[in-house]
Write a protein that holds these residues in place. Structure first.
Motif, PDB file in Angstrom:
ATOM      1  N   ILE A   1       0.864  -1.190   0.000  1.00 34.68           N
ATOM      2  CA  ILE A   1       0.000   0.000   0.000  1.00 34.68           C
ATOM      3  C   ILE A   1       0.901   1.241   0.000  1.00 34.68           C
ATOM      4  N   GLU A   2       0.560   2.203  -0.831  1.00 29.76           N
ATOM      5  CA  GLU A   2       1.443   3.368  -0.941  1.00 29.76           C
ATOM      6  C   GLU A   2       0.909   4.624  -0.276  1.00 29.76           C
ATOM      7  N   PHE A   3      -0.425   4.710  -0.169  1.00 32.06           N
ATOM      8  CA  PHE A   3      -1.007   5.987   0.280  1.00 32.06           C
ATOM      9  C   PHE A   3      -1.952   5.815   1.466  1.00 32.06           C
ATOM     10  N   LEU A   4      -2.012   6.864   2.267  1.00 35.20           N
ATOM     11  CA  LEU A   4      -2.967   6.912   3.369  1.00 35.20           C
ATOM     12  C   LEU A   4      -3.878   8.132   3.176  1.00 35.20           C
ATOM     13  N   LEU A   5      -5.180   7.863   3.179  1.00 31.56           N
ATOM     14  CA  LEU A   5      -6.162   8.958   3.044  1.00 31.56           C
ATOM     15  C   LEU A   5      -6.455   9.548   4.420  1.00 31.56           C
ATOM     16  N   GLN A   6      -6.411  10.866   4.532  1.00 30.30           N
ATOM     17  CA  GLN A   6      -6.836  11.515   5.779  1.00 30.30           C
ATOM     18  C   GLN A   6      -7.859  12.607   5.493  1.00 30.30           C
ATOM     19  N   GLY A   7      -8.783  12.780   6.428  1.00 29.97           N
ATOM     20  CA  GLY A   7      -9.870  13.754   6.229  1.00 29.97           C
ATOM     21  C   GLY A   7      -9.563  15.121   6.810  1.00 29.97           C
ATOM     22  N   THR A   8      -8.297  15.499   6.825  1.00 25.83           N
ATOM     23  CA  THR A   8      -7.889  16.803   7.362  1.00 25.83           C
ATOM     24  C   THR A   8      -8.663  17.953   6.698  1.00 25.83           C
ATOM     25  N   LEU A   9      -9.167  18.876   7.513  1.00 25.11           N
ATOM     26  CA  LEU A   9      -9.891  20.029   6.976  1.00 25.11           C
ATOM     27  C   LEU A   9      -9.045  21.300   7.077  1.00 25.11           C
ATOM     28  N   TYR A  10      -9.504  22.341   6.410  1.00 25.07           N
ATOM     29  CA  TYR A  10      -8.766  23.592   6.375  1.00 25.07           C
ATOM     30  C   TYR A  10      -8.538  24.209   7.770  1.00 25.07           C
ATOM     31  N   PRO A  11      -9.561  24.202   8.644  1.00 20.52           N
ATOM     32  CA  PRO A  11      -9.321  24.738   9.982  1.00 20.52           C
ATOM     33  C   PRO A  11      -8.182  24.013  10.718  1.00 20.52           C
ATOM     34  N   ASP A  12      -8.021  22.697  10.476  1.00 16.22           N
ATOM     35  CA  ASP A  12      -6.916  21.969  11.109  1.00 16.22           C
ATOM     36  C   ASP A  12      -5.593  22.530  10.601  1.00 16.22           C
ATOM     37  N   VAL A  13      -5.571  22.837   9.311  1.00 17.08           N
ATOM     38  CA  VAL A  13      -4.347  23.366   8.710  1.00 17.08           C
ATOM     39  C   VAL A  13      -4.081  24.766   9.243  1.00 17.08           C
ATOM     40  N   ILE A  14      -5.138  25.602   9.247  1.00 18.03           N
ATOM     41  CA  ILE A  14      -4.991  26.981   9.706  1.00 18.03           C
ATOM     42  C   ILE A  14      -4.461  27.026  11.132  1.00 18.03           C
ATOM     43  N   GLU A  15      -5.012  26.140  11.995  1.00 15.79           N
ATOM     44  CA  GLU A  15      -4.606  26.171  13.397  1.00 15.79           C
ATOM     45  C   GLU A  15      -3.125  25.909  13.562  1.00 15.79           C
ATOM     46  N   SER A  16      -2.532  25.200  12.612  1.00 14.07           N
ATOM     47  CA  SER A  16      -1.130  24.856  12.798  1.00 14.07           C
ATOM     48  C   SER A  16      -0.185  25.723  11.959  1.00 14.07           C
ATOM     49  N   ILE A  17      -0.713  26.795  11.323  1.00 14.08           N
ATOM     50  CA  ILE A  17       0.209  27.566  10.487  1.00 14.08           C
ATOM     51  C   ILE A  17       0.664  28.880  11.110  1.00 14.08           C
ATOM     52  N   SER A  18       0.109  29.249  12.248  1.00 16.30           N
ATOM     53  CA  SER A  18       0.504  30.518  12.861  1.00 16.30           C
ATOM     54  C   SER A  18       2.028  30.580  12.913  1.00 16.30           C
ATOM     55  N   PHE A  19       2.610  31.746  12.609  1.00 18.98           N
ATOM     56  CA  PHE A  19       4.074  31.782  12.531  1.00 18.98           C
ATOM     57  C   PHE A  19       4.716  31.660  13.895  1.00 18.98           C
TER      58      PHE A  19
END
Ligand code: ATP
Ligand code: XMP
Ligand code: GLN
Ligand code: MG
Length: 523
Positions: A328-346
């Motif tokens: 198996i090569e790939f793993l699907l994740q249901g990450t949403l934009y708010p999850d991404v936003i929360e972790s991008i603060s500089f």
């Protein structure tokens, strides 16, 4: 992934200086079908990998003149695309060209009246005197070089400024909040007229391009696994994956013994029979409940469930033998934009309040490549996508359910018996909410079982049993929440049913705490 979508749609780049409103800029633009993506203000333009159609600099809590204040990569000016600075963003533009920024005599929070001086300014097209929302303590003390004033407000003589020859603008107010009555028009003027962005960001387009993208990425033979919970995000991601590669996608649902009543069966029915998803249900309830024996600490429970989850998932994944003879090569994740936003603060991710269980821990060990098709979407966009993919309305509008499930709703030790009590009470509560037509008005509701006993009287007999606490909240983003104001008769009905029908419960209470200071879940 994010690079790909930005290459397929005209994209406005929003550089985030940490304002509480930053994500609203992205939202507003997407509302009129212009794709926008937010990245931290420290983003190096040379590392972007795509060319934005325009750039917006957001507001932020810092002062441009402070030591350590964040500053934008000057290479944004070499992109030769329009730029709009909002609040801190305006001050940043002024700071770069002449340092005319300082503390204002008066701070300005709330409504103010905008006065447009330059009726020809494309940024203010169709906007006249209107209410704008302010939130600043610093202000411009003069114009940066080669700029003119195009709008003023009572307290801000430089409320709107424009470069004399380049499409670069700055505004002191926040057009992204709905209190700025013509804010959306201004953002439209900028994105569509000034940047020339195409309004082609629609869910229909997204589905087509995303399916093509997944097919290209995965190739003709590779296989993909993914964990699904029966929740909105993983179901939508799985359906999209199934549309793209059929049964080369393997979904796994782990029955951890702390799911809702009949959940595993119901999910199987909907996903396999209804949506054609290739799903394996693994009953690992004994394993989870064994490990939870004697554990009462909430964080320990979460960690045990998270770890066991990964363990079970890996074991099941290893059993899958792809038809092409490879792994198996790939793993699907249901990450949403708010999850991404929360972790991008500089300044890095925000402080940990509770450890949300997640499957990210799989990454290093498994060397799987991640596929996150929902990474750019907000929850309501995911729901819209789900509807387009033909996922039943009821599932698309389900309340979220946490990974650690009922284990964090049974306070104290988690046993089969305790889970059963909480489950039954929850089922009655949710059934009544649906019957009363309130399900879609409430963001999330559940029953928690408290580890205290209370005296009651039933059929002339003294009872000494546990307490159920009902919770129902309204929220848009789950970061803050208020409790739902049920009619008294409704609460009376639910309490009566629970005490009468669920053995082991003698009393029911309703939780009237908002978040903050409480959290949504009890643990
Ligand atoms: N019992 C489970 N079996 C398999 N995977 C699970 C289980 N519980 C959670 N997961 C995984 O953890 C992820 C995160 O859970 P989360 O609750 O945030 O999302 P969701 O369940 O898909 O949607 P929702 O927010 O609507 O509940 C899920 O997308 C899924 O991949
Ligand atoms: O998938 C999840 N894994 C978790 O560990 C977890 N903890 C809380 N939640 C959900 O997150 C939202 C906010 O909950 P809190 O205010 O309790 O942090 C609410 O919707 C909670 O149900 C979780 N979801
Ligand atoms: N909302 C903002 O961007 C505020 C910018 C800056 N911190 C000020 O107080 O003026
Ligand atoms: Mg869930």
């Amino acid at each position: 992934m994010s690079e790909q979508v930005s290459n397929m749609f005209d994209t406005i780049l929003v550089l985030d200086f940490g304002s509480q409103y930053s994500h609203l800029i992205t939202r507003r633009l997407r509302e009129f079908n212009v794709y926008a993506e937010m990245l931290p203000c420290t983003q190096k333009i040379s590392e972007l990998g795509w060319k934005p159609t325009g750039v917006i600099l957001s507001g932020g809590p810092y002062s441009v003149y402070e030591e350590g204040a964040p500053h934008v990569d000057k290479a944004i000016f070499d992109l030769n695309v329009p730029i709009l600075g909002i609040c801190y963003g305006l001050q940043e533009l002024a700071w770069i060209d002449g340092k005319h920024v300082g503390r204002g005599e008066k701070r300005e929070y709330g409504p103010s009246t905008l006065n447009v001086l330059d009726k020809e300014s494309p940024l203010f097209k169709g906007i006249d005197q209107s209410t704008v929302w302010m939130s600043h303590g610093d202000k411009l003390h003069g114009l940066p070089k080669d700029y003119v004033t195009v709008a003023t407000s009572d307290n801000s003589p430089y409320c709107g400024i424009a470069h004399k020859s380049l499409p670069v603008y700055g505004i002191q107010f926040h057009p992204e909040v709905t209190h700025s009555t013509q804010g959306k028009t201004l953002l439209k003027n900028f994105a569509i007229d000034i940047c020339g962005a195409k309004q082609n960001w629609t869910m229909e387009n997204f589905v087509d391009t995303e399916i093509q993208r997944i097919r290209k990425l995965v190739g003709p033979t590779a296989e993909v696994i993914g964990a699904v919970s029966g929740g909105v995000d993983s179901t939508v991601a799985s359906k999209l994956m199934t549309e793209a590669i059929g049964d080369r996608f393997h979904a796994i649902l782990v029955d951890n013994g702390v799911l809702r009543l009949n959940e595993a069966e119901n999910v199987k029915k909907t996903l396999v029979d209804g949506l054609g998803i290739n799903l394996t249900v693994v009953d690992a309830s004994d394993e989870f409940l064994d490990k939870l024996k004697g554990v009462t600490d909430p964080e320990k429970k979460r960690k045990i469930i998270g770890n066991t989850f990964i363990h079970v998932f890996e074991r099941e994944a290893a059993k899958i033998k792809p038809k092409d003879g490879k792994e198996i090569e790939f793993l699907l994740q249901g990450t949403l934009y708010p999850d991404v936003i929360e972790s991008i603060s500089f300044k890095g991710p925000s402080q940990t309040i509770k450890t949300h269980h997640n499957v990210g821990g799989l990454l290093d060990d498994m060397k799987l490549k991640l596929i996150e098709p929902l990474r750019e979407l907000f929850k309501d966009e995911v729901r819209h996508l789900g509807e387009l993919l033909g996922i039943p309305h009821d599932l698309v509008w389900r309340h979220p359910f946490p990974g650690p499930g009922i284990a964090i709703r049974v306070l104290g030790e988690v046993t089969r018996e305790q889970v059963e009590i909480a489950r039954k009470a929850d089922h009655i509560y949710i059934t009544e909410i649906r019957k009363a037509g309130l399900y879609n008005k409430i963001s999330q509701a559940f029953a928690a079982l408290l580890p205290v006993k209370s005296v009651g009287v039933m059929g002339d007999q003294r009872t000494y049993e546990q307490v159920i606490a009902l919770r129902a909240i309204e929220t848009t983003d789950f970061m803050t929440a208020d409790w739902y104001p049920f009619e008294h008769d409704f609460l009376k009905r639910v309490a009566l049913r629970i005490v009468n029908e669920v053995d082991g419960v003698a009393r029911v209470t309703y939780d009237i705490t908002s978040k903050p200071p409480a959290t949504v879940e009890w643990e």
